[in-house]
Design an enzyme around this catalytic site. Structure first.
Site, mmCIF file in Angstrom:
data_model
loop_
_atom_site.group_PDB
_atom_site.id
_atom_site.type_symbol
_atom_site.label_atom_id
_atom_site.label_comp_id
_atom_site.label_asym_id
_atom_site.label_seq_id
_atom_site.Cartn_x
_atom_site.Cartn_y
_atom_site.Cartn_z
ATOM 1 C CE LYS A 151 86.174 4.947 115.860
ATOM 2 N NZ LYS A 151 85.027 5.018 114.909
ATOM 3 N N GLY A 204 88.878 14.067 111.262
ATOM 4 C CA GLY A 204 87.419 14.106 111.352
ATOM 5 C C GLY A 204 86.956 15.526 111.569
ATOM 6 C CB SER A 205 83.742 16.804 112.725
ATOM 7 O OG SER A 205 83.642 16.099 113.950
ATOM 8 C CB THR A 206 86.320 21.452 113.805
ATOM 9 O OG1 THR A 206 87.071 21.548 112.580
ATOM 10 C CG2 THR A 206 86.875 22.440 114.810
ATOM 11 C CB VAL A 208 84.895 14.530 116.944
ATOM 12 C CG1 VAL A 208 85.597 13.354 117.606
ATOM 13 C CG2 VAL A 208 83.406 14.236 116.804
ATOM 14 N N GLY A 209 87.296 16.752 117.166
ATOM 15 C CA GLY A 209 88.707 17.072 117.400
ATOM 16 C C GLY A 209 88.899 17.840 118.693
ATOM 17 C CD GLU A 226 95.898 16.761 109.000
ATOM 18 O OE1 GLU A 226 95.276 17.750 108.555
ATOM 19 O OE2 GLU A 226 97.131 16.687 109.007
ATOM 20 C CB CYS A 260 88.995 17.825 104.889
ATOM 21 S SG CYS A 260 90.375 16.955 104.159
ATOM 22 C CD GLU A 354 84.037 20.329 106.723
ATOM 23 O OE1 GLU A 354 83.780 19.942 107.878
ATOM 24 O OE2 GLU A 354 85.075 20.026 106.118
HETATM 25 P P1 NAD Z 1 83.612 12.648 112.758
HETATM 26 O O1 NAD Z 1 84.393 13.620 113.558
HETATM 27 O O2 NAD Z 1 82.167 12.497 113.071
HETATM 28 O O3 NAD Z 1 84.229 11.186 112.880
HETATM 29 C C1 NAD Z 1 85.567 10.899 112.602
HETATM 30 C C2 NAD Z 1 86.002 9.699 113.397
HETATM 31 O O4 NAD Z 1 85.945 10.031 114.785
HETATM 32 C C3 NAD Z 1 85.122 8.464 113.214
HETATM 33 O O5 NAD Z 1 85.942 7.312 113.245
HETATM 34 C C4 NAD Z 1 84.217 8.515 114.438
HETATM 35 O O6 NAD Z 1 83.754 7.246 114.812
HETATM 36 C C5 NAD Z 1 85.170 9.069 115.471
HETATM 37 N N1 NAD Z 1 84.485 9.738 116.602
HETATM 38 C C6 NAD Z 1 83.257 10.315 116.603
HETATM 39 N N2 NAD Z 1 82.969 10.780 117.833
HETATM 40 C C7 NAD Z 1 84.024 10.500 118.623
HETATM 41 C C8 NAD Z 1 84.333 10.741 119.994
HETATM 42 N N3 NAD Z 1 83.482 11.376 120.803
HETATM 43 N N4 NAD Z 1 85.537 10.334 120.463
HETATM 44 C C9 NAD Z 1 86.427 9.707 119.644
HETATM 45 N N5 NAD Z 1 86.186 9.445 118.359
HETATM 46 C C10 NAD Z 1 84.995 9.832 117.833
HETATM 47 O O7 NAD Z 1 83.868 13.055 111.245
HETATM 48 P P2 NAD Z 1 83.268 12.389 109.950
HETATM 49 O O8 NAD Z 1 81.886 12.896 109.789
HETATM 50 O O9 NAD Z 1 83.515 10.922 109.938
HETATM 51 O O10 NAD Z 1 84.236 13.029 108.840
HETATM 52 C C11 NAD Z 1 83.990 14.255 108.289
HETATM 53 C C12 NAD Z 1 84.877 15.327 108.882
HETATM 54 O O11 NAD Z 1 86.235 14.962 108.754
HETATM 55 C C13 NAD Z 1 84.745 16.636 108.147
HETATM 56 O O12 NAD Z 1 84.672 17.698 109.060
HETATM 57 C C14 NAD Z 1 86.041 16.716 107.344
HETATM 58 O O13 NAD Z 1 86.433 18.010 106.985
HETATM 59 C C15 NAD Z 1 86.998 16.048 108.235
HETATM 60 N N6 NAD Z 1 88.167 15.591 107.467
HETATM 61 C C16 NAD Z 1 89.358 16.230 107.607
HETATM 62 C C17 NAD Z 1 90.463 15.822 106.886
HETATM 63 C C18 NAD Z 1 91.784 16.524 107.027
HETATM 64 O O14 NAD Z 1 92.775 15.936 106.622
HETATM 65 N N7 NAD Z 1 91.844 17.721 107.574
HETATM 66 C C19 NAD Z 1 90.349 14.753 106.017
HETATM 67 C C20 NAD Z 1 89.131 14.112 105.900
HETATM 68 C C21 NAD Z 1 88.040 14.530 106.651
#
Ligand code: NAD
Length: 452
Positions: A151, A204-206, A208-209, A226, A260, A354
């Protein structure tokens, strides 16, 4: 959904977003494909992954072009990203034939372990490094015998869609790799809740994680995360200050700070503080922000106008803006590299949160204990750097800083053959290197009686 080129604000193309029923159909097909894929012999799986890697290499220029268009990445960086995907596929193509279990001495028989694939893996990818992060999940998951539904982020599905086509062209059976563009709360959420998805690998973001962790709890679904970071770049007075200052901008402003691992908190030991700031100024001014298609460009635009407004909101007017670099004006979501420093700077949200943009904060510290206290005063723990010529101090600091990936006298923290991941709220589990395979398998123990 319309895709917008962040450097020109022009619409590139539009992509259909998948629905929940389409997600369910993809899961059904991926589950069926799993039964065949897990039985492909290790040598054949390895060969297919090598062929896949070679096709990615053959199309590196095309893939880099898509990344430039949809993410605004500088073209040299985008080529590196395609190369990273190729290398990660090559690295894990060696895994099927080496995924060995153990033989453990037991009385009355033989005890062996197997690393069994999990099934269908849902891989949720962010927009900041669409190709590398896709590869970090896809390659070990496939090598271990799983099928994968990718996705991609809403803003950056094009490279993932092309990579999905290349997988088929390489000879991977249908539905072993599925790329499903869609909205996070629709497709991503459904993957986390679907009973036939065995694992979620999320970057992605903490925020959503955390939500995904809760969604996975119902089915005790495997999950690696991550997440975000607020990493420290710690410069001691005994360090090579010229090198530390020359490299500090790249460590936070590369990818326009949308990284990140960005070292967005720069900690400088007090006796070296003034000299470091003097050296930092020209280094920040020299960062080449501009047209991603220009080979000399180091930093491109931010991903969207909304993200730029969010980043700008972290920067106050007035004297706390210590250094401001250059960026183009006009069309494109540009933001100049910005350094905040001075009394009261630690009261700013930019010090704790962040920013995910080209904004760094510099603060002085007194001694090792003070540096450790400041560096660890964050819920995050992804990466960081330590600059010193004292080898004992380098190791004391490396053990004391709570982060998963540290570098001494450099800023490199991601190599595909070494483990990568976060402490604290920066993540759960490890990607890359030999560790990633454990995240895509379950260990099975089998005892065979040898009694007569
Ligand atoms: P995000 O969390 O908004 O989105 C990441 C992914 O999750 C996207 O594909 C998005 O469509 C999906 N998503 C969003 N809401 C969701 C939900 N409710 N359920 C399931 N999936 C959902 O993050 P972003 O803005 O795309 O990316 C930036 C973030 O990612 C930053 O916080 C960054 O630090 C982090 N990041 C971490 C690493 C790492 O390896 N630790 C690497 C790159 C980015």
């Amino acid at each position: 959904m319309d895709l917008v080129n962040p450097a020109t604000e022009e619409i590139i193309t539009s992509v259909a977003m998948a629905s929940v029923p389409e997600t369910d159909l993809a899961v059904r097909r991926a589950r069926r494909a799993f039964d065949g894929w897990r039985r492909v012999s290790p040598g054949d799986r390895a060969r297919l992954l090598r062929r896949f890697a070679e096709l990615v290499d053959d199309h590196a220029g095309e893939l880099a072009g898509l990344e430039v268009a949809e993410a605004g990445h500088p073209v040299a960086q985008a080529r590196w990203e395609a190369g990273n995907l190729r290398d990660v596929l090559h690295y894990y193509s060696a895994a099927p034939e080496r995924l060995t279990g153990r033989q453990i001495p037991v009385p009355g028989g033989l005890d062996v372990t197997f690393h069994e694939p999990l099934g269908v893996v849902g891989l949720i990818v962010p927009w900041n490094f669409p190709m590398p992060i896709l590869g970090w999940g896809l390659a070990p998951a496939l090598a271990a015998g799983n099928t994968v539904i990718v996705k991609p982020a809403e803003a950056t599905p094009l490279t993932a869609l092309r990579v999905g086509e290349l997988a088929l062209e390489a000879g991977l059976p249908a539905d072993v790799v599925t790329v499903l563009p869609g909205e996070g709360p629709v497709v991503g959420r459904r993957l986390a809740e679907h009973p036939d998805v065995a694992k979620i690998a999320f970057t992605g973001s903490t925020r959503v994680g955390r939500e995904l962790m809760a969604a996975c709890a119902a089915g005790v679904k495997r999950l690696t995360l991550e997440l975000g970071g607020k990493s420290a770049n710690i410069v001691f007075a005994d360090a090579d200050l010229e090198k530390a200052a020359a490299t500090a901008p790249g460590a936070v402003f590369d990818n326009a700070g949308q990284d990140c691992c960005a070292r967005s908190r720069i900690l400088v030991q007090r006796p070296a503080y003034d000299r470091f700031m003097e050296l930092l100024e020209p280094a920040v001014q020299a960062v080449a922000v501009g047209d991603p298609l220009d080979e000399g460009t180091q930093v491109g635009p931010l991903i969207t106008g909304a993200h730029r407004a969010r980043v700008a909101g972290y920067v106050p007017d007035g004297p706390l803006v210590a250094i401001r670099g250059r960026a183009p004006s006009g069309k494109g979501f540009w933001y100049p590299p910005t350094v905040l420093a001075g009394d009261g700077v630690t009261d700013l949200p930019a010090w704790r949160e962040e920013v995910f943009g080209p904004v760094a904060v510099v603060v002085p510290f007194e001694d090792e204990a003070d540096a450790v206290r400041i560096a660890n005063d964050t819920p995050y723990g992804l990466s960081g750097s330590i600059w010193t010529r004292d080898v004992g101090r380098a190791f004391r600091m490396s053990r004391a800083v709570e982060a998963g990936n540290l570098s001494v006298n450099s800023h490199s923290s991601v190599r595909f053959w070494t483990p990568f991941g976060g402490f604290k709220q920066s993540g759960l589990g490890r990607e890359l290197g030999p560790d990633a395979l454990a995240a895509f398998t379950d260990t099975k123990n089998v005892f065979v009686s040898t009694e007569e």
